[in-house]
Design a protein around this motif. Structure first.
Motif, PDB file in Angstrom:
ATOM      1  N   GLN A 304       0.824  -1.204   0.000  1.00 31.81           N
ATOM      2  CA  GLN A 304       0.000   0.000   0.000  1.00 31.81           C
ATOM      3  C   GLN A 304       0.863   1.261   0.000  1.00 31.81           C
ATOM      4  OE1 GLN A 304      -2.793   0.194   3.241  1.00 31.81           O
ATOM      5  NE2 GLN A 304      -3.643   2.175   2.608  1.00 31.81           N
ATOM      6  N   GLN A 305       1.918   1.264   0.807  1.00 29.68           N
ATOM      7  CA  GLN A 305       2.817   2.423   0.862  1.00 29.68           C
ATOM      8  C   GLN A 305       3.534   2.610  -0.475  1.00 29.68           C
ATOM      9  OE1 GLN A 305       5.164   1.115   4.210  1.00 29.68           O
ATOM     10  NE2 GLN A 305       4.174   2.561   5.626  1.00 29.68           N
ATOM     11  N   ALA A 306       4.018   1.510  -1.053  1.00 28.70           N
ATOM     12  CA  ALA A 306       4.719   1.602  -2.339  1.00 28.70           C
ATOM     13  C   ALA A 306       3.788   2.141  -3.419  1.00 28.70           C
ATOM     14  CB  ALA A 306       5.262   0.241  -2.736  1.00 28.70           C
ATOM     15  N   LYS A 307       2.547   1.657  -3.441  1.00 22.71           N
ATOM     16  CA  LYS A 307       1.583   2.120  -4.434  1.00 22.71           C
ATOM     17  C   LYS A 307       1.280   3.601  -4.240  1.00 22.71           C
ATOM     18  CE  LYS A 307      -2.996   1.107  -6.362  1.00 22.71           C
ATOM     19  NZ  LYS A 307      -4.202   0.234  -6.262  1.00 22.71           N
ATOM     20  N   GLN A 308       1.168   4.030  -2.981  1.00 16.61           N
ATOM     21  CA  GLN A 308       0.906   5.441  -2.686  1.00 16.61           C
ATOM     22  C   GLN A 308       2.036   6.331  -3.212  1.00 16.61           C
ATOM     23  OE1 GLN A 308       0.747   6.344   1.507  1.00 16.61           O
ATOM     24  NE2 GLN A 308       0.534   8.551   1.183  1.00 16.61           N
ATOM     25  N   VAL A 309       3.275   5.904  -2.970  1.00 16.44           N
ATOM     26  CA  VAL A 309       4.432   6.689  -3.412  1.00 16.44           C
ATOM     27  C   VAL A 309       4.481   6.746  -4.940  1.00 16.44           C
ATOM     28  CG1 VAL A 309       6.948   6.788  -3.433  1.00 16.44           C
ATOM     29  CG2 VAL A 309       5.753   6.254  -1.311  1.00 16.44           C
ATOM     30  N   GLN A 310       4.229   5.636  -5.599  1.00 14.36           N
ATOM     31  CA  GLN A 310       4.238   5.609  -7.069  1.00 14.36           C
ATOM     32  C   GLN A 310       3.159   6.516  -7.650  1.00 14.36           C
ATOM     33  OE1 GLN A 310       3.856   1.325  -7.300  1.00 14.36           O
ATOM     34  NE2 GLN A 310       5.919   1.093  -8.144  1.00 14.36           N
ATOM     35  N   GLN A 311       1.975   6.489  -7.066  1.00  5.36           N
ATOM     36  CA  GLN A 311       0.885   7.350  -7.542  1.00  5.36           C
ATOM     37  C   GLN A 311       1.212   8.823  -7.331  1.00  5.36           C
ATOM     38  OE1 GLN A 311      -2.426   5.723  -5.315  1.00  5.36           O
ATOM     39  NE2 GLN A 311      -3.023   4.339  -6.972  1.00  5.36           N
ATOM     40  N   MET A 312       1.833   9.136  -6.196  1.00  5.26           N
ATOM     41  CA  MET A 312       2.233  10.519  -5.929  1.00  5.26           C
ATOM     42  C   MET A 312       3.322  10.974  -6.904  1.00  5.26           C
ATOM     43  SD  MET A 312       2.246  10.419  -1.743  1.00  5.26           S
ATOM     44  CE  MET A 312       3.157  11.948  -1.563  1.00  5.26           C
ATOM     45  N   ALA A 313       4.221  10.052  -7.259  1.00  7.00           N
ATOM     46  CA  ALA A 313       5.293  10.391  -8.201  1.00  7.00           C
ATOM     47  C   ALA A 313       4.716  10.765  -9.557  1.00  7.00           C
ATOM     48  CB  ALA A 313       6.266   9.227  -8.336  1.00  7.00           C
ATOM     49  N   ILE A 314       3.756   9.984 -10.033  1.00  4.63           N
ATOM     50  CA  ILE A 314       3.133  10.280 -11.326  1.00  4.63           C
ATOM     51  C   ILE A 314       2.340  11.583 -11.248  1.00  4.63           C
ATOM     52  CG2 ILE A 314       1.374   9.490 -12.955  1.00  4.63           C
ATOM     53  CD1 ILE A 314       2.355   6.636 -12.412  1.00  4.63           C
ATOM     54  N   ALA A 315       1.647  11.813 -10.121  1.00  4.52           N
ATOM     55  CA  ALA A 315       0.895  13.066  -9.945  1.00  4.52           C
ATOM     56  C   ALA A 315       1.829  14.266  -9.944  1.00  4.52           C
ATOM     57  CB  ALA A 315       0.094  13.006  -8.649  1.00  4.52           C
ATOM     58  N   ALA A 316       3.001  14.132  -9.317  1.00  6.60           N
ATOM     59  CA  ALA A 316       3.987  15.219  -9.303  1.00  6.60           C
ATOM     60  C   ALA A 316       4.525  15.483 -10.704  1.00  6.60           C
ATOM     61  CB  ALA A 316       5.135  14.863  -8.356  1.00  6.60           C
ATOM     62  N   PHE A 317       4.802  14.420 -11.442  1.00  9.12           N
ATOM     63  CA  PHE A 317       5.280  14.502 -12.821  1.00  9.12           C
ATOM     64  C   PHE A 317       4.297  15.296 -13.675  1.00  9.12           C
ATOM     65  CE2 PHE A 317       5.974  12.637 -17.083  1.00  9.12           C
ATOM     66  CZ  PHE A 317       7.365  12.566 -17.155  1.00  9.12           C
ATOM     67  N   ARG A 318       3.018  14.990 -13.526  1.00 12.98           N
ATOM     68  CA  ARG A 318       1.994  15.682 -14.296  1.00 12.98           C
ATOM     69  C   ARG A 318       1.785  17.118 -13.806  1.00 12.98           C
ATOM     70  NH1 ARG A 318      -1.809  10.319 -14.635  1.00 12.98           N
ATOM     71  NH2 ARG A 318      -1.251   9.728 -16.783  1.00 12.98           N
ATOM     72  N   ALA A 319       1.875  17.329 -12.500  1.00  9.18           N
ATOM     73  CA  ALA A 319       1.673  18.675 -11.954  1.00  9.18           C
ATOM     74  C   ALA A 319       2.684  19.663 -12.508  1.00  9.18           C
ATOM     75  CB  ALA A 319       1.753  18.638 -10.425  1.00  9.18           C
ATOM     76  N   CYS A 320       3.908  19.184 -12.758  1.00  9.42           N
ATOM     77  CA  CYS A 320       4.969  20.052 -13.283  1.00  9.42           C
ATOM     78  C   CYS A 320       5.058  20.021 -14.807  1.00  9.42           C
ATOM     79  CB  CYS A 320       6.316  19.654 -12.677  1.00  9.42           C
ATOM     80  SG  CYS A 320       6.476  20.055 -10.930  1.00  9.42           S
ATOM     81  N   ASP A 321       4.110  19.319 -15.462  1.00 11.84           N
ATOM     82  CA  ASP A 321       4.089  19.212 -16.920  1.00 11.84           C
ATOM     83  C   ASP A 321       5.399  18.635 -17.445  1.00 11.84           C
ATOM     84  OD1 ASP A 321       2.856  19.429 -19.402  1.00 11.84           O
ATOM     85  OD2 ASP A 321       3.742  21.396 -19.800  1.00 11.84           O
ATOM     86  N   CYS A 322       5.852  17.554 -16.810  1.00 13.32           N
ATOM     87  CA  CYS A 322       7.100  16.921 -17.222  1.00 13.32           C
ATOM     88  C   CYS A 322       6.857  15.928 -18.354  1.00 13.32           C
ATOM     89  CB  CYS A 322       7.733  16.191 -16.035  1.00 13.32           C
ATOM     90  SG  CYS A 322       8.301  17.287 -14.722  1.00 13.32           S
ATOM     91  N   SER A 323       7.932  15.520 -18.991  1.00 16.14           N
ATOM     92  CA  SER A 323       7.870  14.496 -20.031  1.00 16.14           C
ATOM     93  C   SER A 323       9.221  13.796 -20.105  1.00 16.14           C
ATOM     94  CB  SER A 323       7.501  15.108 -21.389  1.00 16.14           C
ATOM     95  OG  SER A 323       8.365  16.174 -21.723  1.00 16.14           O
ATOM     96  N   GLY A 324       9.194  12.602 -20.676  1.00 15.37           N
ATOM     97  CA  GLY A 324      10.436  11.848 -20.824  1.00 15.37           C
ATOM     98  C   GLY A 324      10.818  11.124 -19.554  1.00 15.37           C
ATOM     99  N   LEU A 325      11.473  11.835 -18.677  1.00 18.90           N
ATOM    100  CA  LEU A 325      11.969  11.209 -17.455  1.00 18.90           C
ATOM    101  C   LEU A 325      11.980  12.187 -16.292  1.00 18.90           C
ATOM    102  CD1 LEU A 325      15.873  10.976 -17.408  1.00 18.90           C
ATOM    103  CD2 LEU A 325      14.623  12.458 -18.968  1.00 18.90           C
ATOM    104  N   ALA A 326      11.958  11.635 -15.099  1.00 16.55           N
ATOM    105  CA  ALA A 326      12.147  12.417 -13.879  1.00 16.55           C
ATOM    106  C   ALA A 326      12.343  11.446 -12.725  1.00 16.55           C
ATOM    107  CB  ALA A 326      10.960  13.329 -13.595  1.00 16.55           C
TER     108      ALA A 326
END
Length: 397
Positions: A304-326
């Motif tokens: 559950q913790q790992a899934k939460q962190v992964q979901q937050m990572a993708i949300a952060a990526f999108r919040a900053c309008d990133c692409s490719g890698l981060a």
């Protein structure tokens, strides 16, 4: 079918010049030469752009040919402006209608020995200021060149820790308490700034330049005595300073978690890793100079913790309008005495993370089933995909 021509860009004027050389050496060693024609492109600490033999000398730590002039100098834009027998200065481009992007001189001189450096895609392995902050990305956009990584906006927001936090907050992602101020405000009234910090935050605090990476200029201040020097250090590296509330406090050190993100419009997250620094926190020395820091992949978390962190990572990526890698970094409070899990905070996003074979970003993907050479292939493909999507946009009636 002709091979893709890939320019690997490294070096630069930032304080992370040496880290960039390490990353580039790894990429140049691992990239599939059967699939790509590879052009090493170096930027010296003084800002000169060099290719071929000079770029190789830069990687080896040797000075480039001193005949080369700084990119953009008027006197550099005549006979030595573009690729000439592997020893050329590259100057800022003009927009080109060619199907493949190229860096060409402002002059219209087209003698055979002054051919432009044409590439299908640029793989920038530049870290920090002038490479990770949207400036070089703007140059590529002007030239119409496909490039690995985030665009101008994503790169700029991913570099500025203050703006980044505002976007995270807007996306309702948990962040630590922090105070932001300008160097000029500090110089005009340091006592007022200290009072403001102490009213909002509790020691220990982390003091950071807003725009820098690899933990350069970052200090941990345990009290007022340490706070002033920490701010002075950070102010050497940027006009904007961010002071963050330490996570964990008296309960102990925070756990430092990291996730690698890969993709454009449909990003994916790697397994979660954990850094156990050899020093009090994962600063520049702990990352690159000293021994003993431990990388744990995957991190010891519940599903559950790992899934939460992964979901937050993708949300952060999108919040900053990133692409490719981060690479997205998190801080997790220590567990309570009763065994309750600590809260997880989003710390920051890094749009061009370290890319050596032993850096966290490629190691996280290797643990997720994507080996280093394949990761390079995917990033190049994502760069071309993003360029094709960009080319669908109409800019005039």
């Amino acid at each position: 079918m002709p091979k893709l021509r890939v320019g690997v860009l490294f070096g630069g004027r930032s304080g992370e010049h040496e880290v960039s050389l390490l990353s580039a050496a790894s990429v140049l060693q691992a990239i599939n030469r059967k699939k790509y024609d590879v052009v090493p492109i170096g930027i010296t600490k003084e800002g000169r752009w060099v290719t071929a033999s000079d770029a190789e000398r830069l990687l080896a730590g040797e000075p480039a040919d001193q005949r080369q002039l700084r990119a953009g100098d008027p006197q550099a834009t005549a006979p030595a402006a573009v690729l000439a027998k592997g020893e050329a200065v590259i100057v800022p481009p003009v927009p080109t209608a060619a199907k493949t992007g190229s860096l060409v001189p402002f002059e219209t001189d087209r003698h055979p020995e002054h051919q432009a450096l044409s590439v299908d895609v640029i793989f920038p392995v530049l870290h920090g200021t002038f490479g990770e902050d949207g400036t070089i990305q703007g140059l590529f956009e002007l030239a119409g060149i496909a490039y690995v990584g985030s665009g101008v906006l994503g790169s700029a927001t991913g570099m500025d820790k203050d703006v980044m936090k505002r976007l995270f907050a807007s996306a309702k992602l948990p962040i630590t308490k922090h105070v932001t101020f300008l160097r000029g405000e500090w110089e005009a009234g340091s006592r007022k700034i200290i009072t403001r910090i102490e009213a909002a935050l509790k020691y220990p605090v982390f003091v950071k330049p807003a725009n820098l990476g690899s933990s350069v200029g970052i200090s941990k201040a345990h009290d007022r005595k340490e706070l002033g020097p920490a701010i002075e250090l950070a102010a050497n590296y940027d006009r904007k300073i961010v002071v963050e509330q330490g996570v964990g406090g008296k309960r102990g050190k925070a756990r430092e978690l990291e996730v690698a993100v890969l993709g454009n419009d449909a990003p994916k997250a790697s397994v979660v890793g954990e850094v156990v620094p050899s020093k009090e926190f994962y600063d520049y020395e702990a990352k690159y100079l000293s021994e003993g820091s431990e990388l744990i992949i995957p991190a010891k978390l519940t599903k559950q913790q790992a899934k939460q962190v992964q979901q937050m990572a993708i949300a952060a990526f999108r919040a900053c309008d990133c692409s490719g890698l981060a690479r997205v970094d998190f801080l997790m409070e220590p567990d309570t005495k009763t065994g309750k899990s600590g809260r997880i905070y989003l710390n920051e996003i890094n749009t061009l993370p370290g890319f050596t074979a032993i850096s966290m970003y490629p190691k996280l993907w290797a643990a997720s089933g994507v080996p280093y050479t394949e990761l390079i292939d995917r990033l190049i493909a994502l760069a071309l995909e993003r360029r094709a999507e960009k080319d669908r946009t109409q800019y005039s009636r």
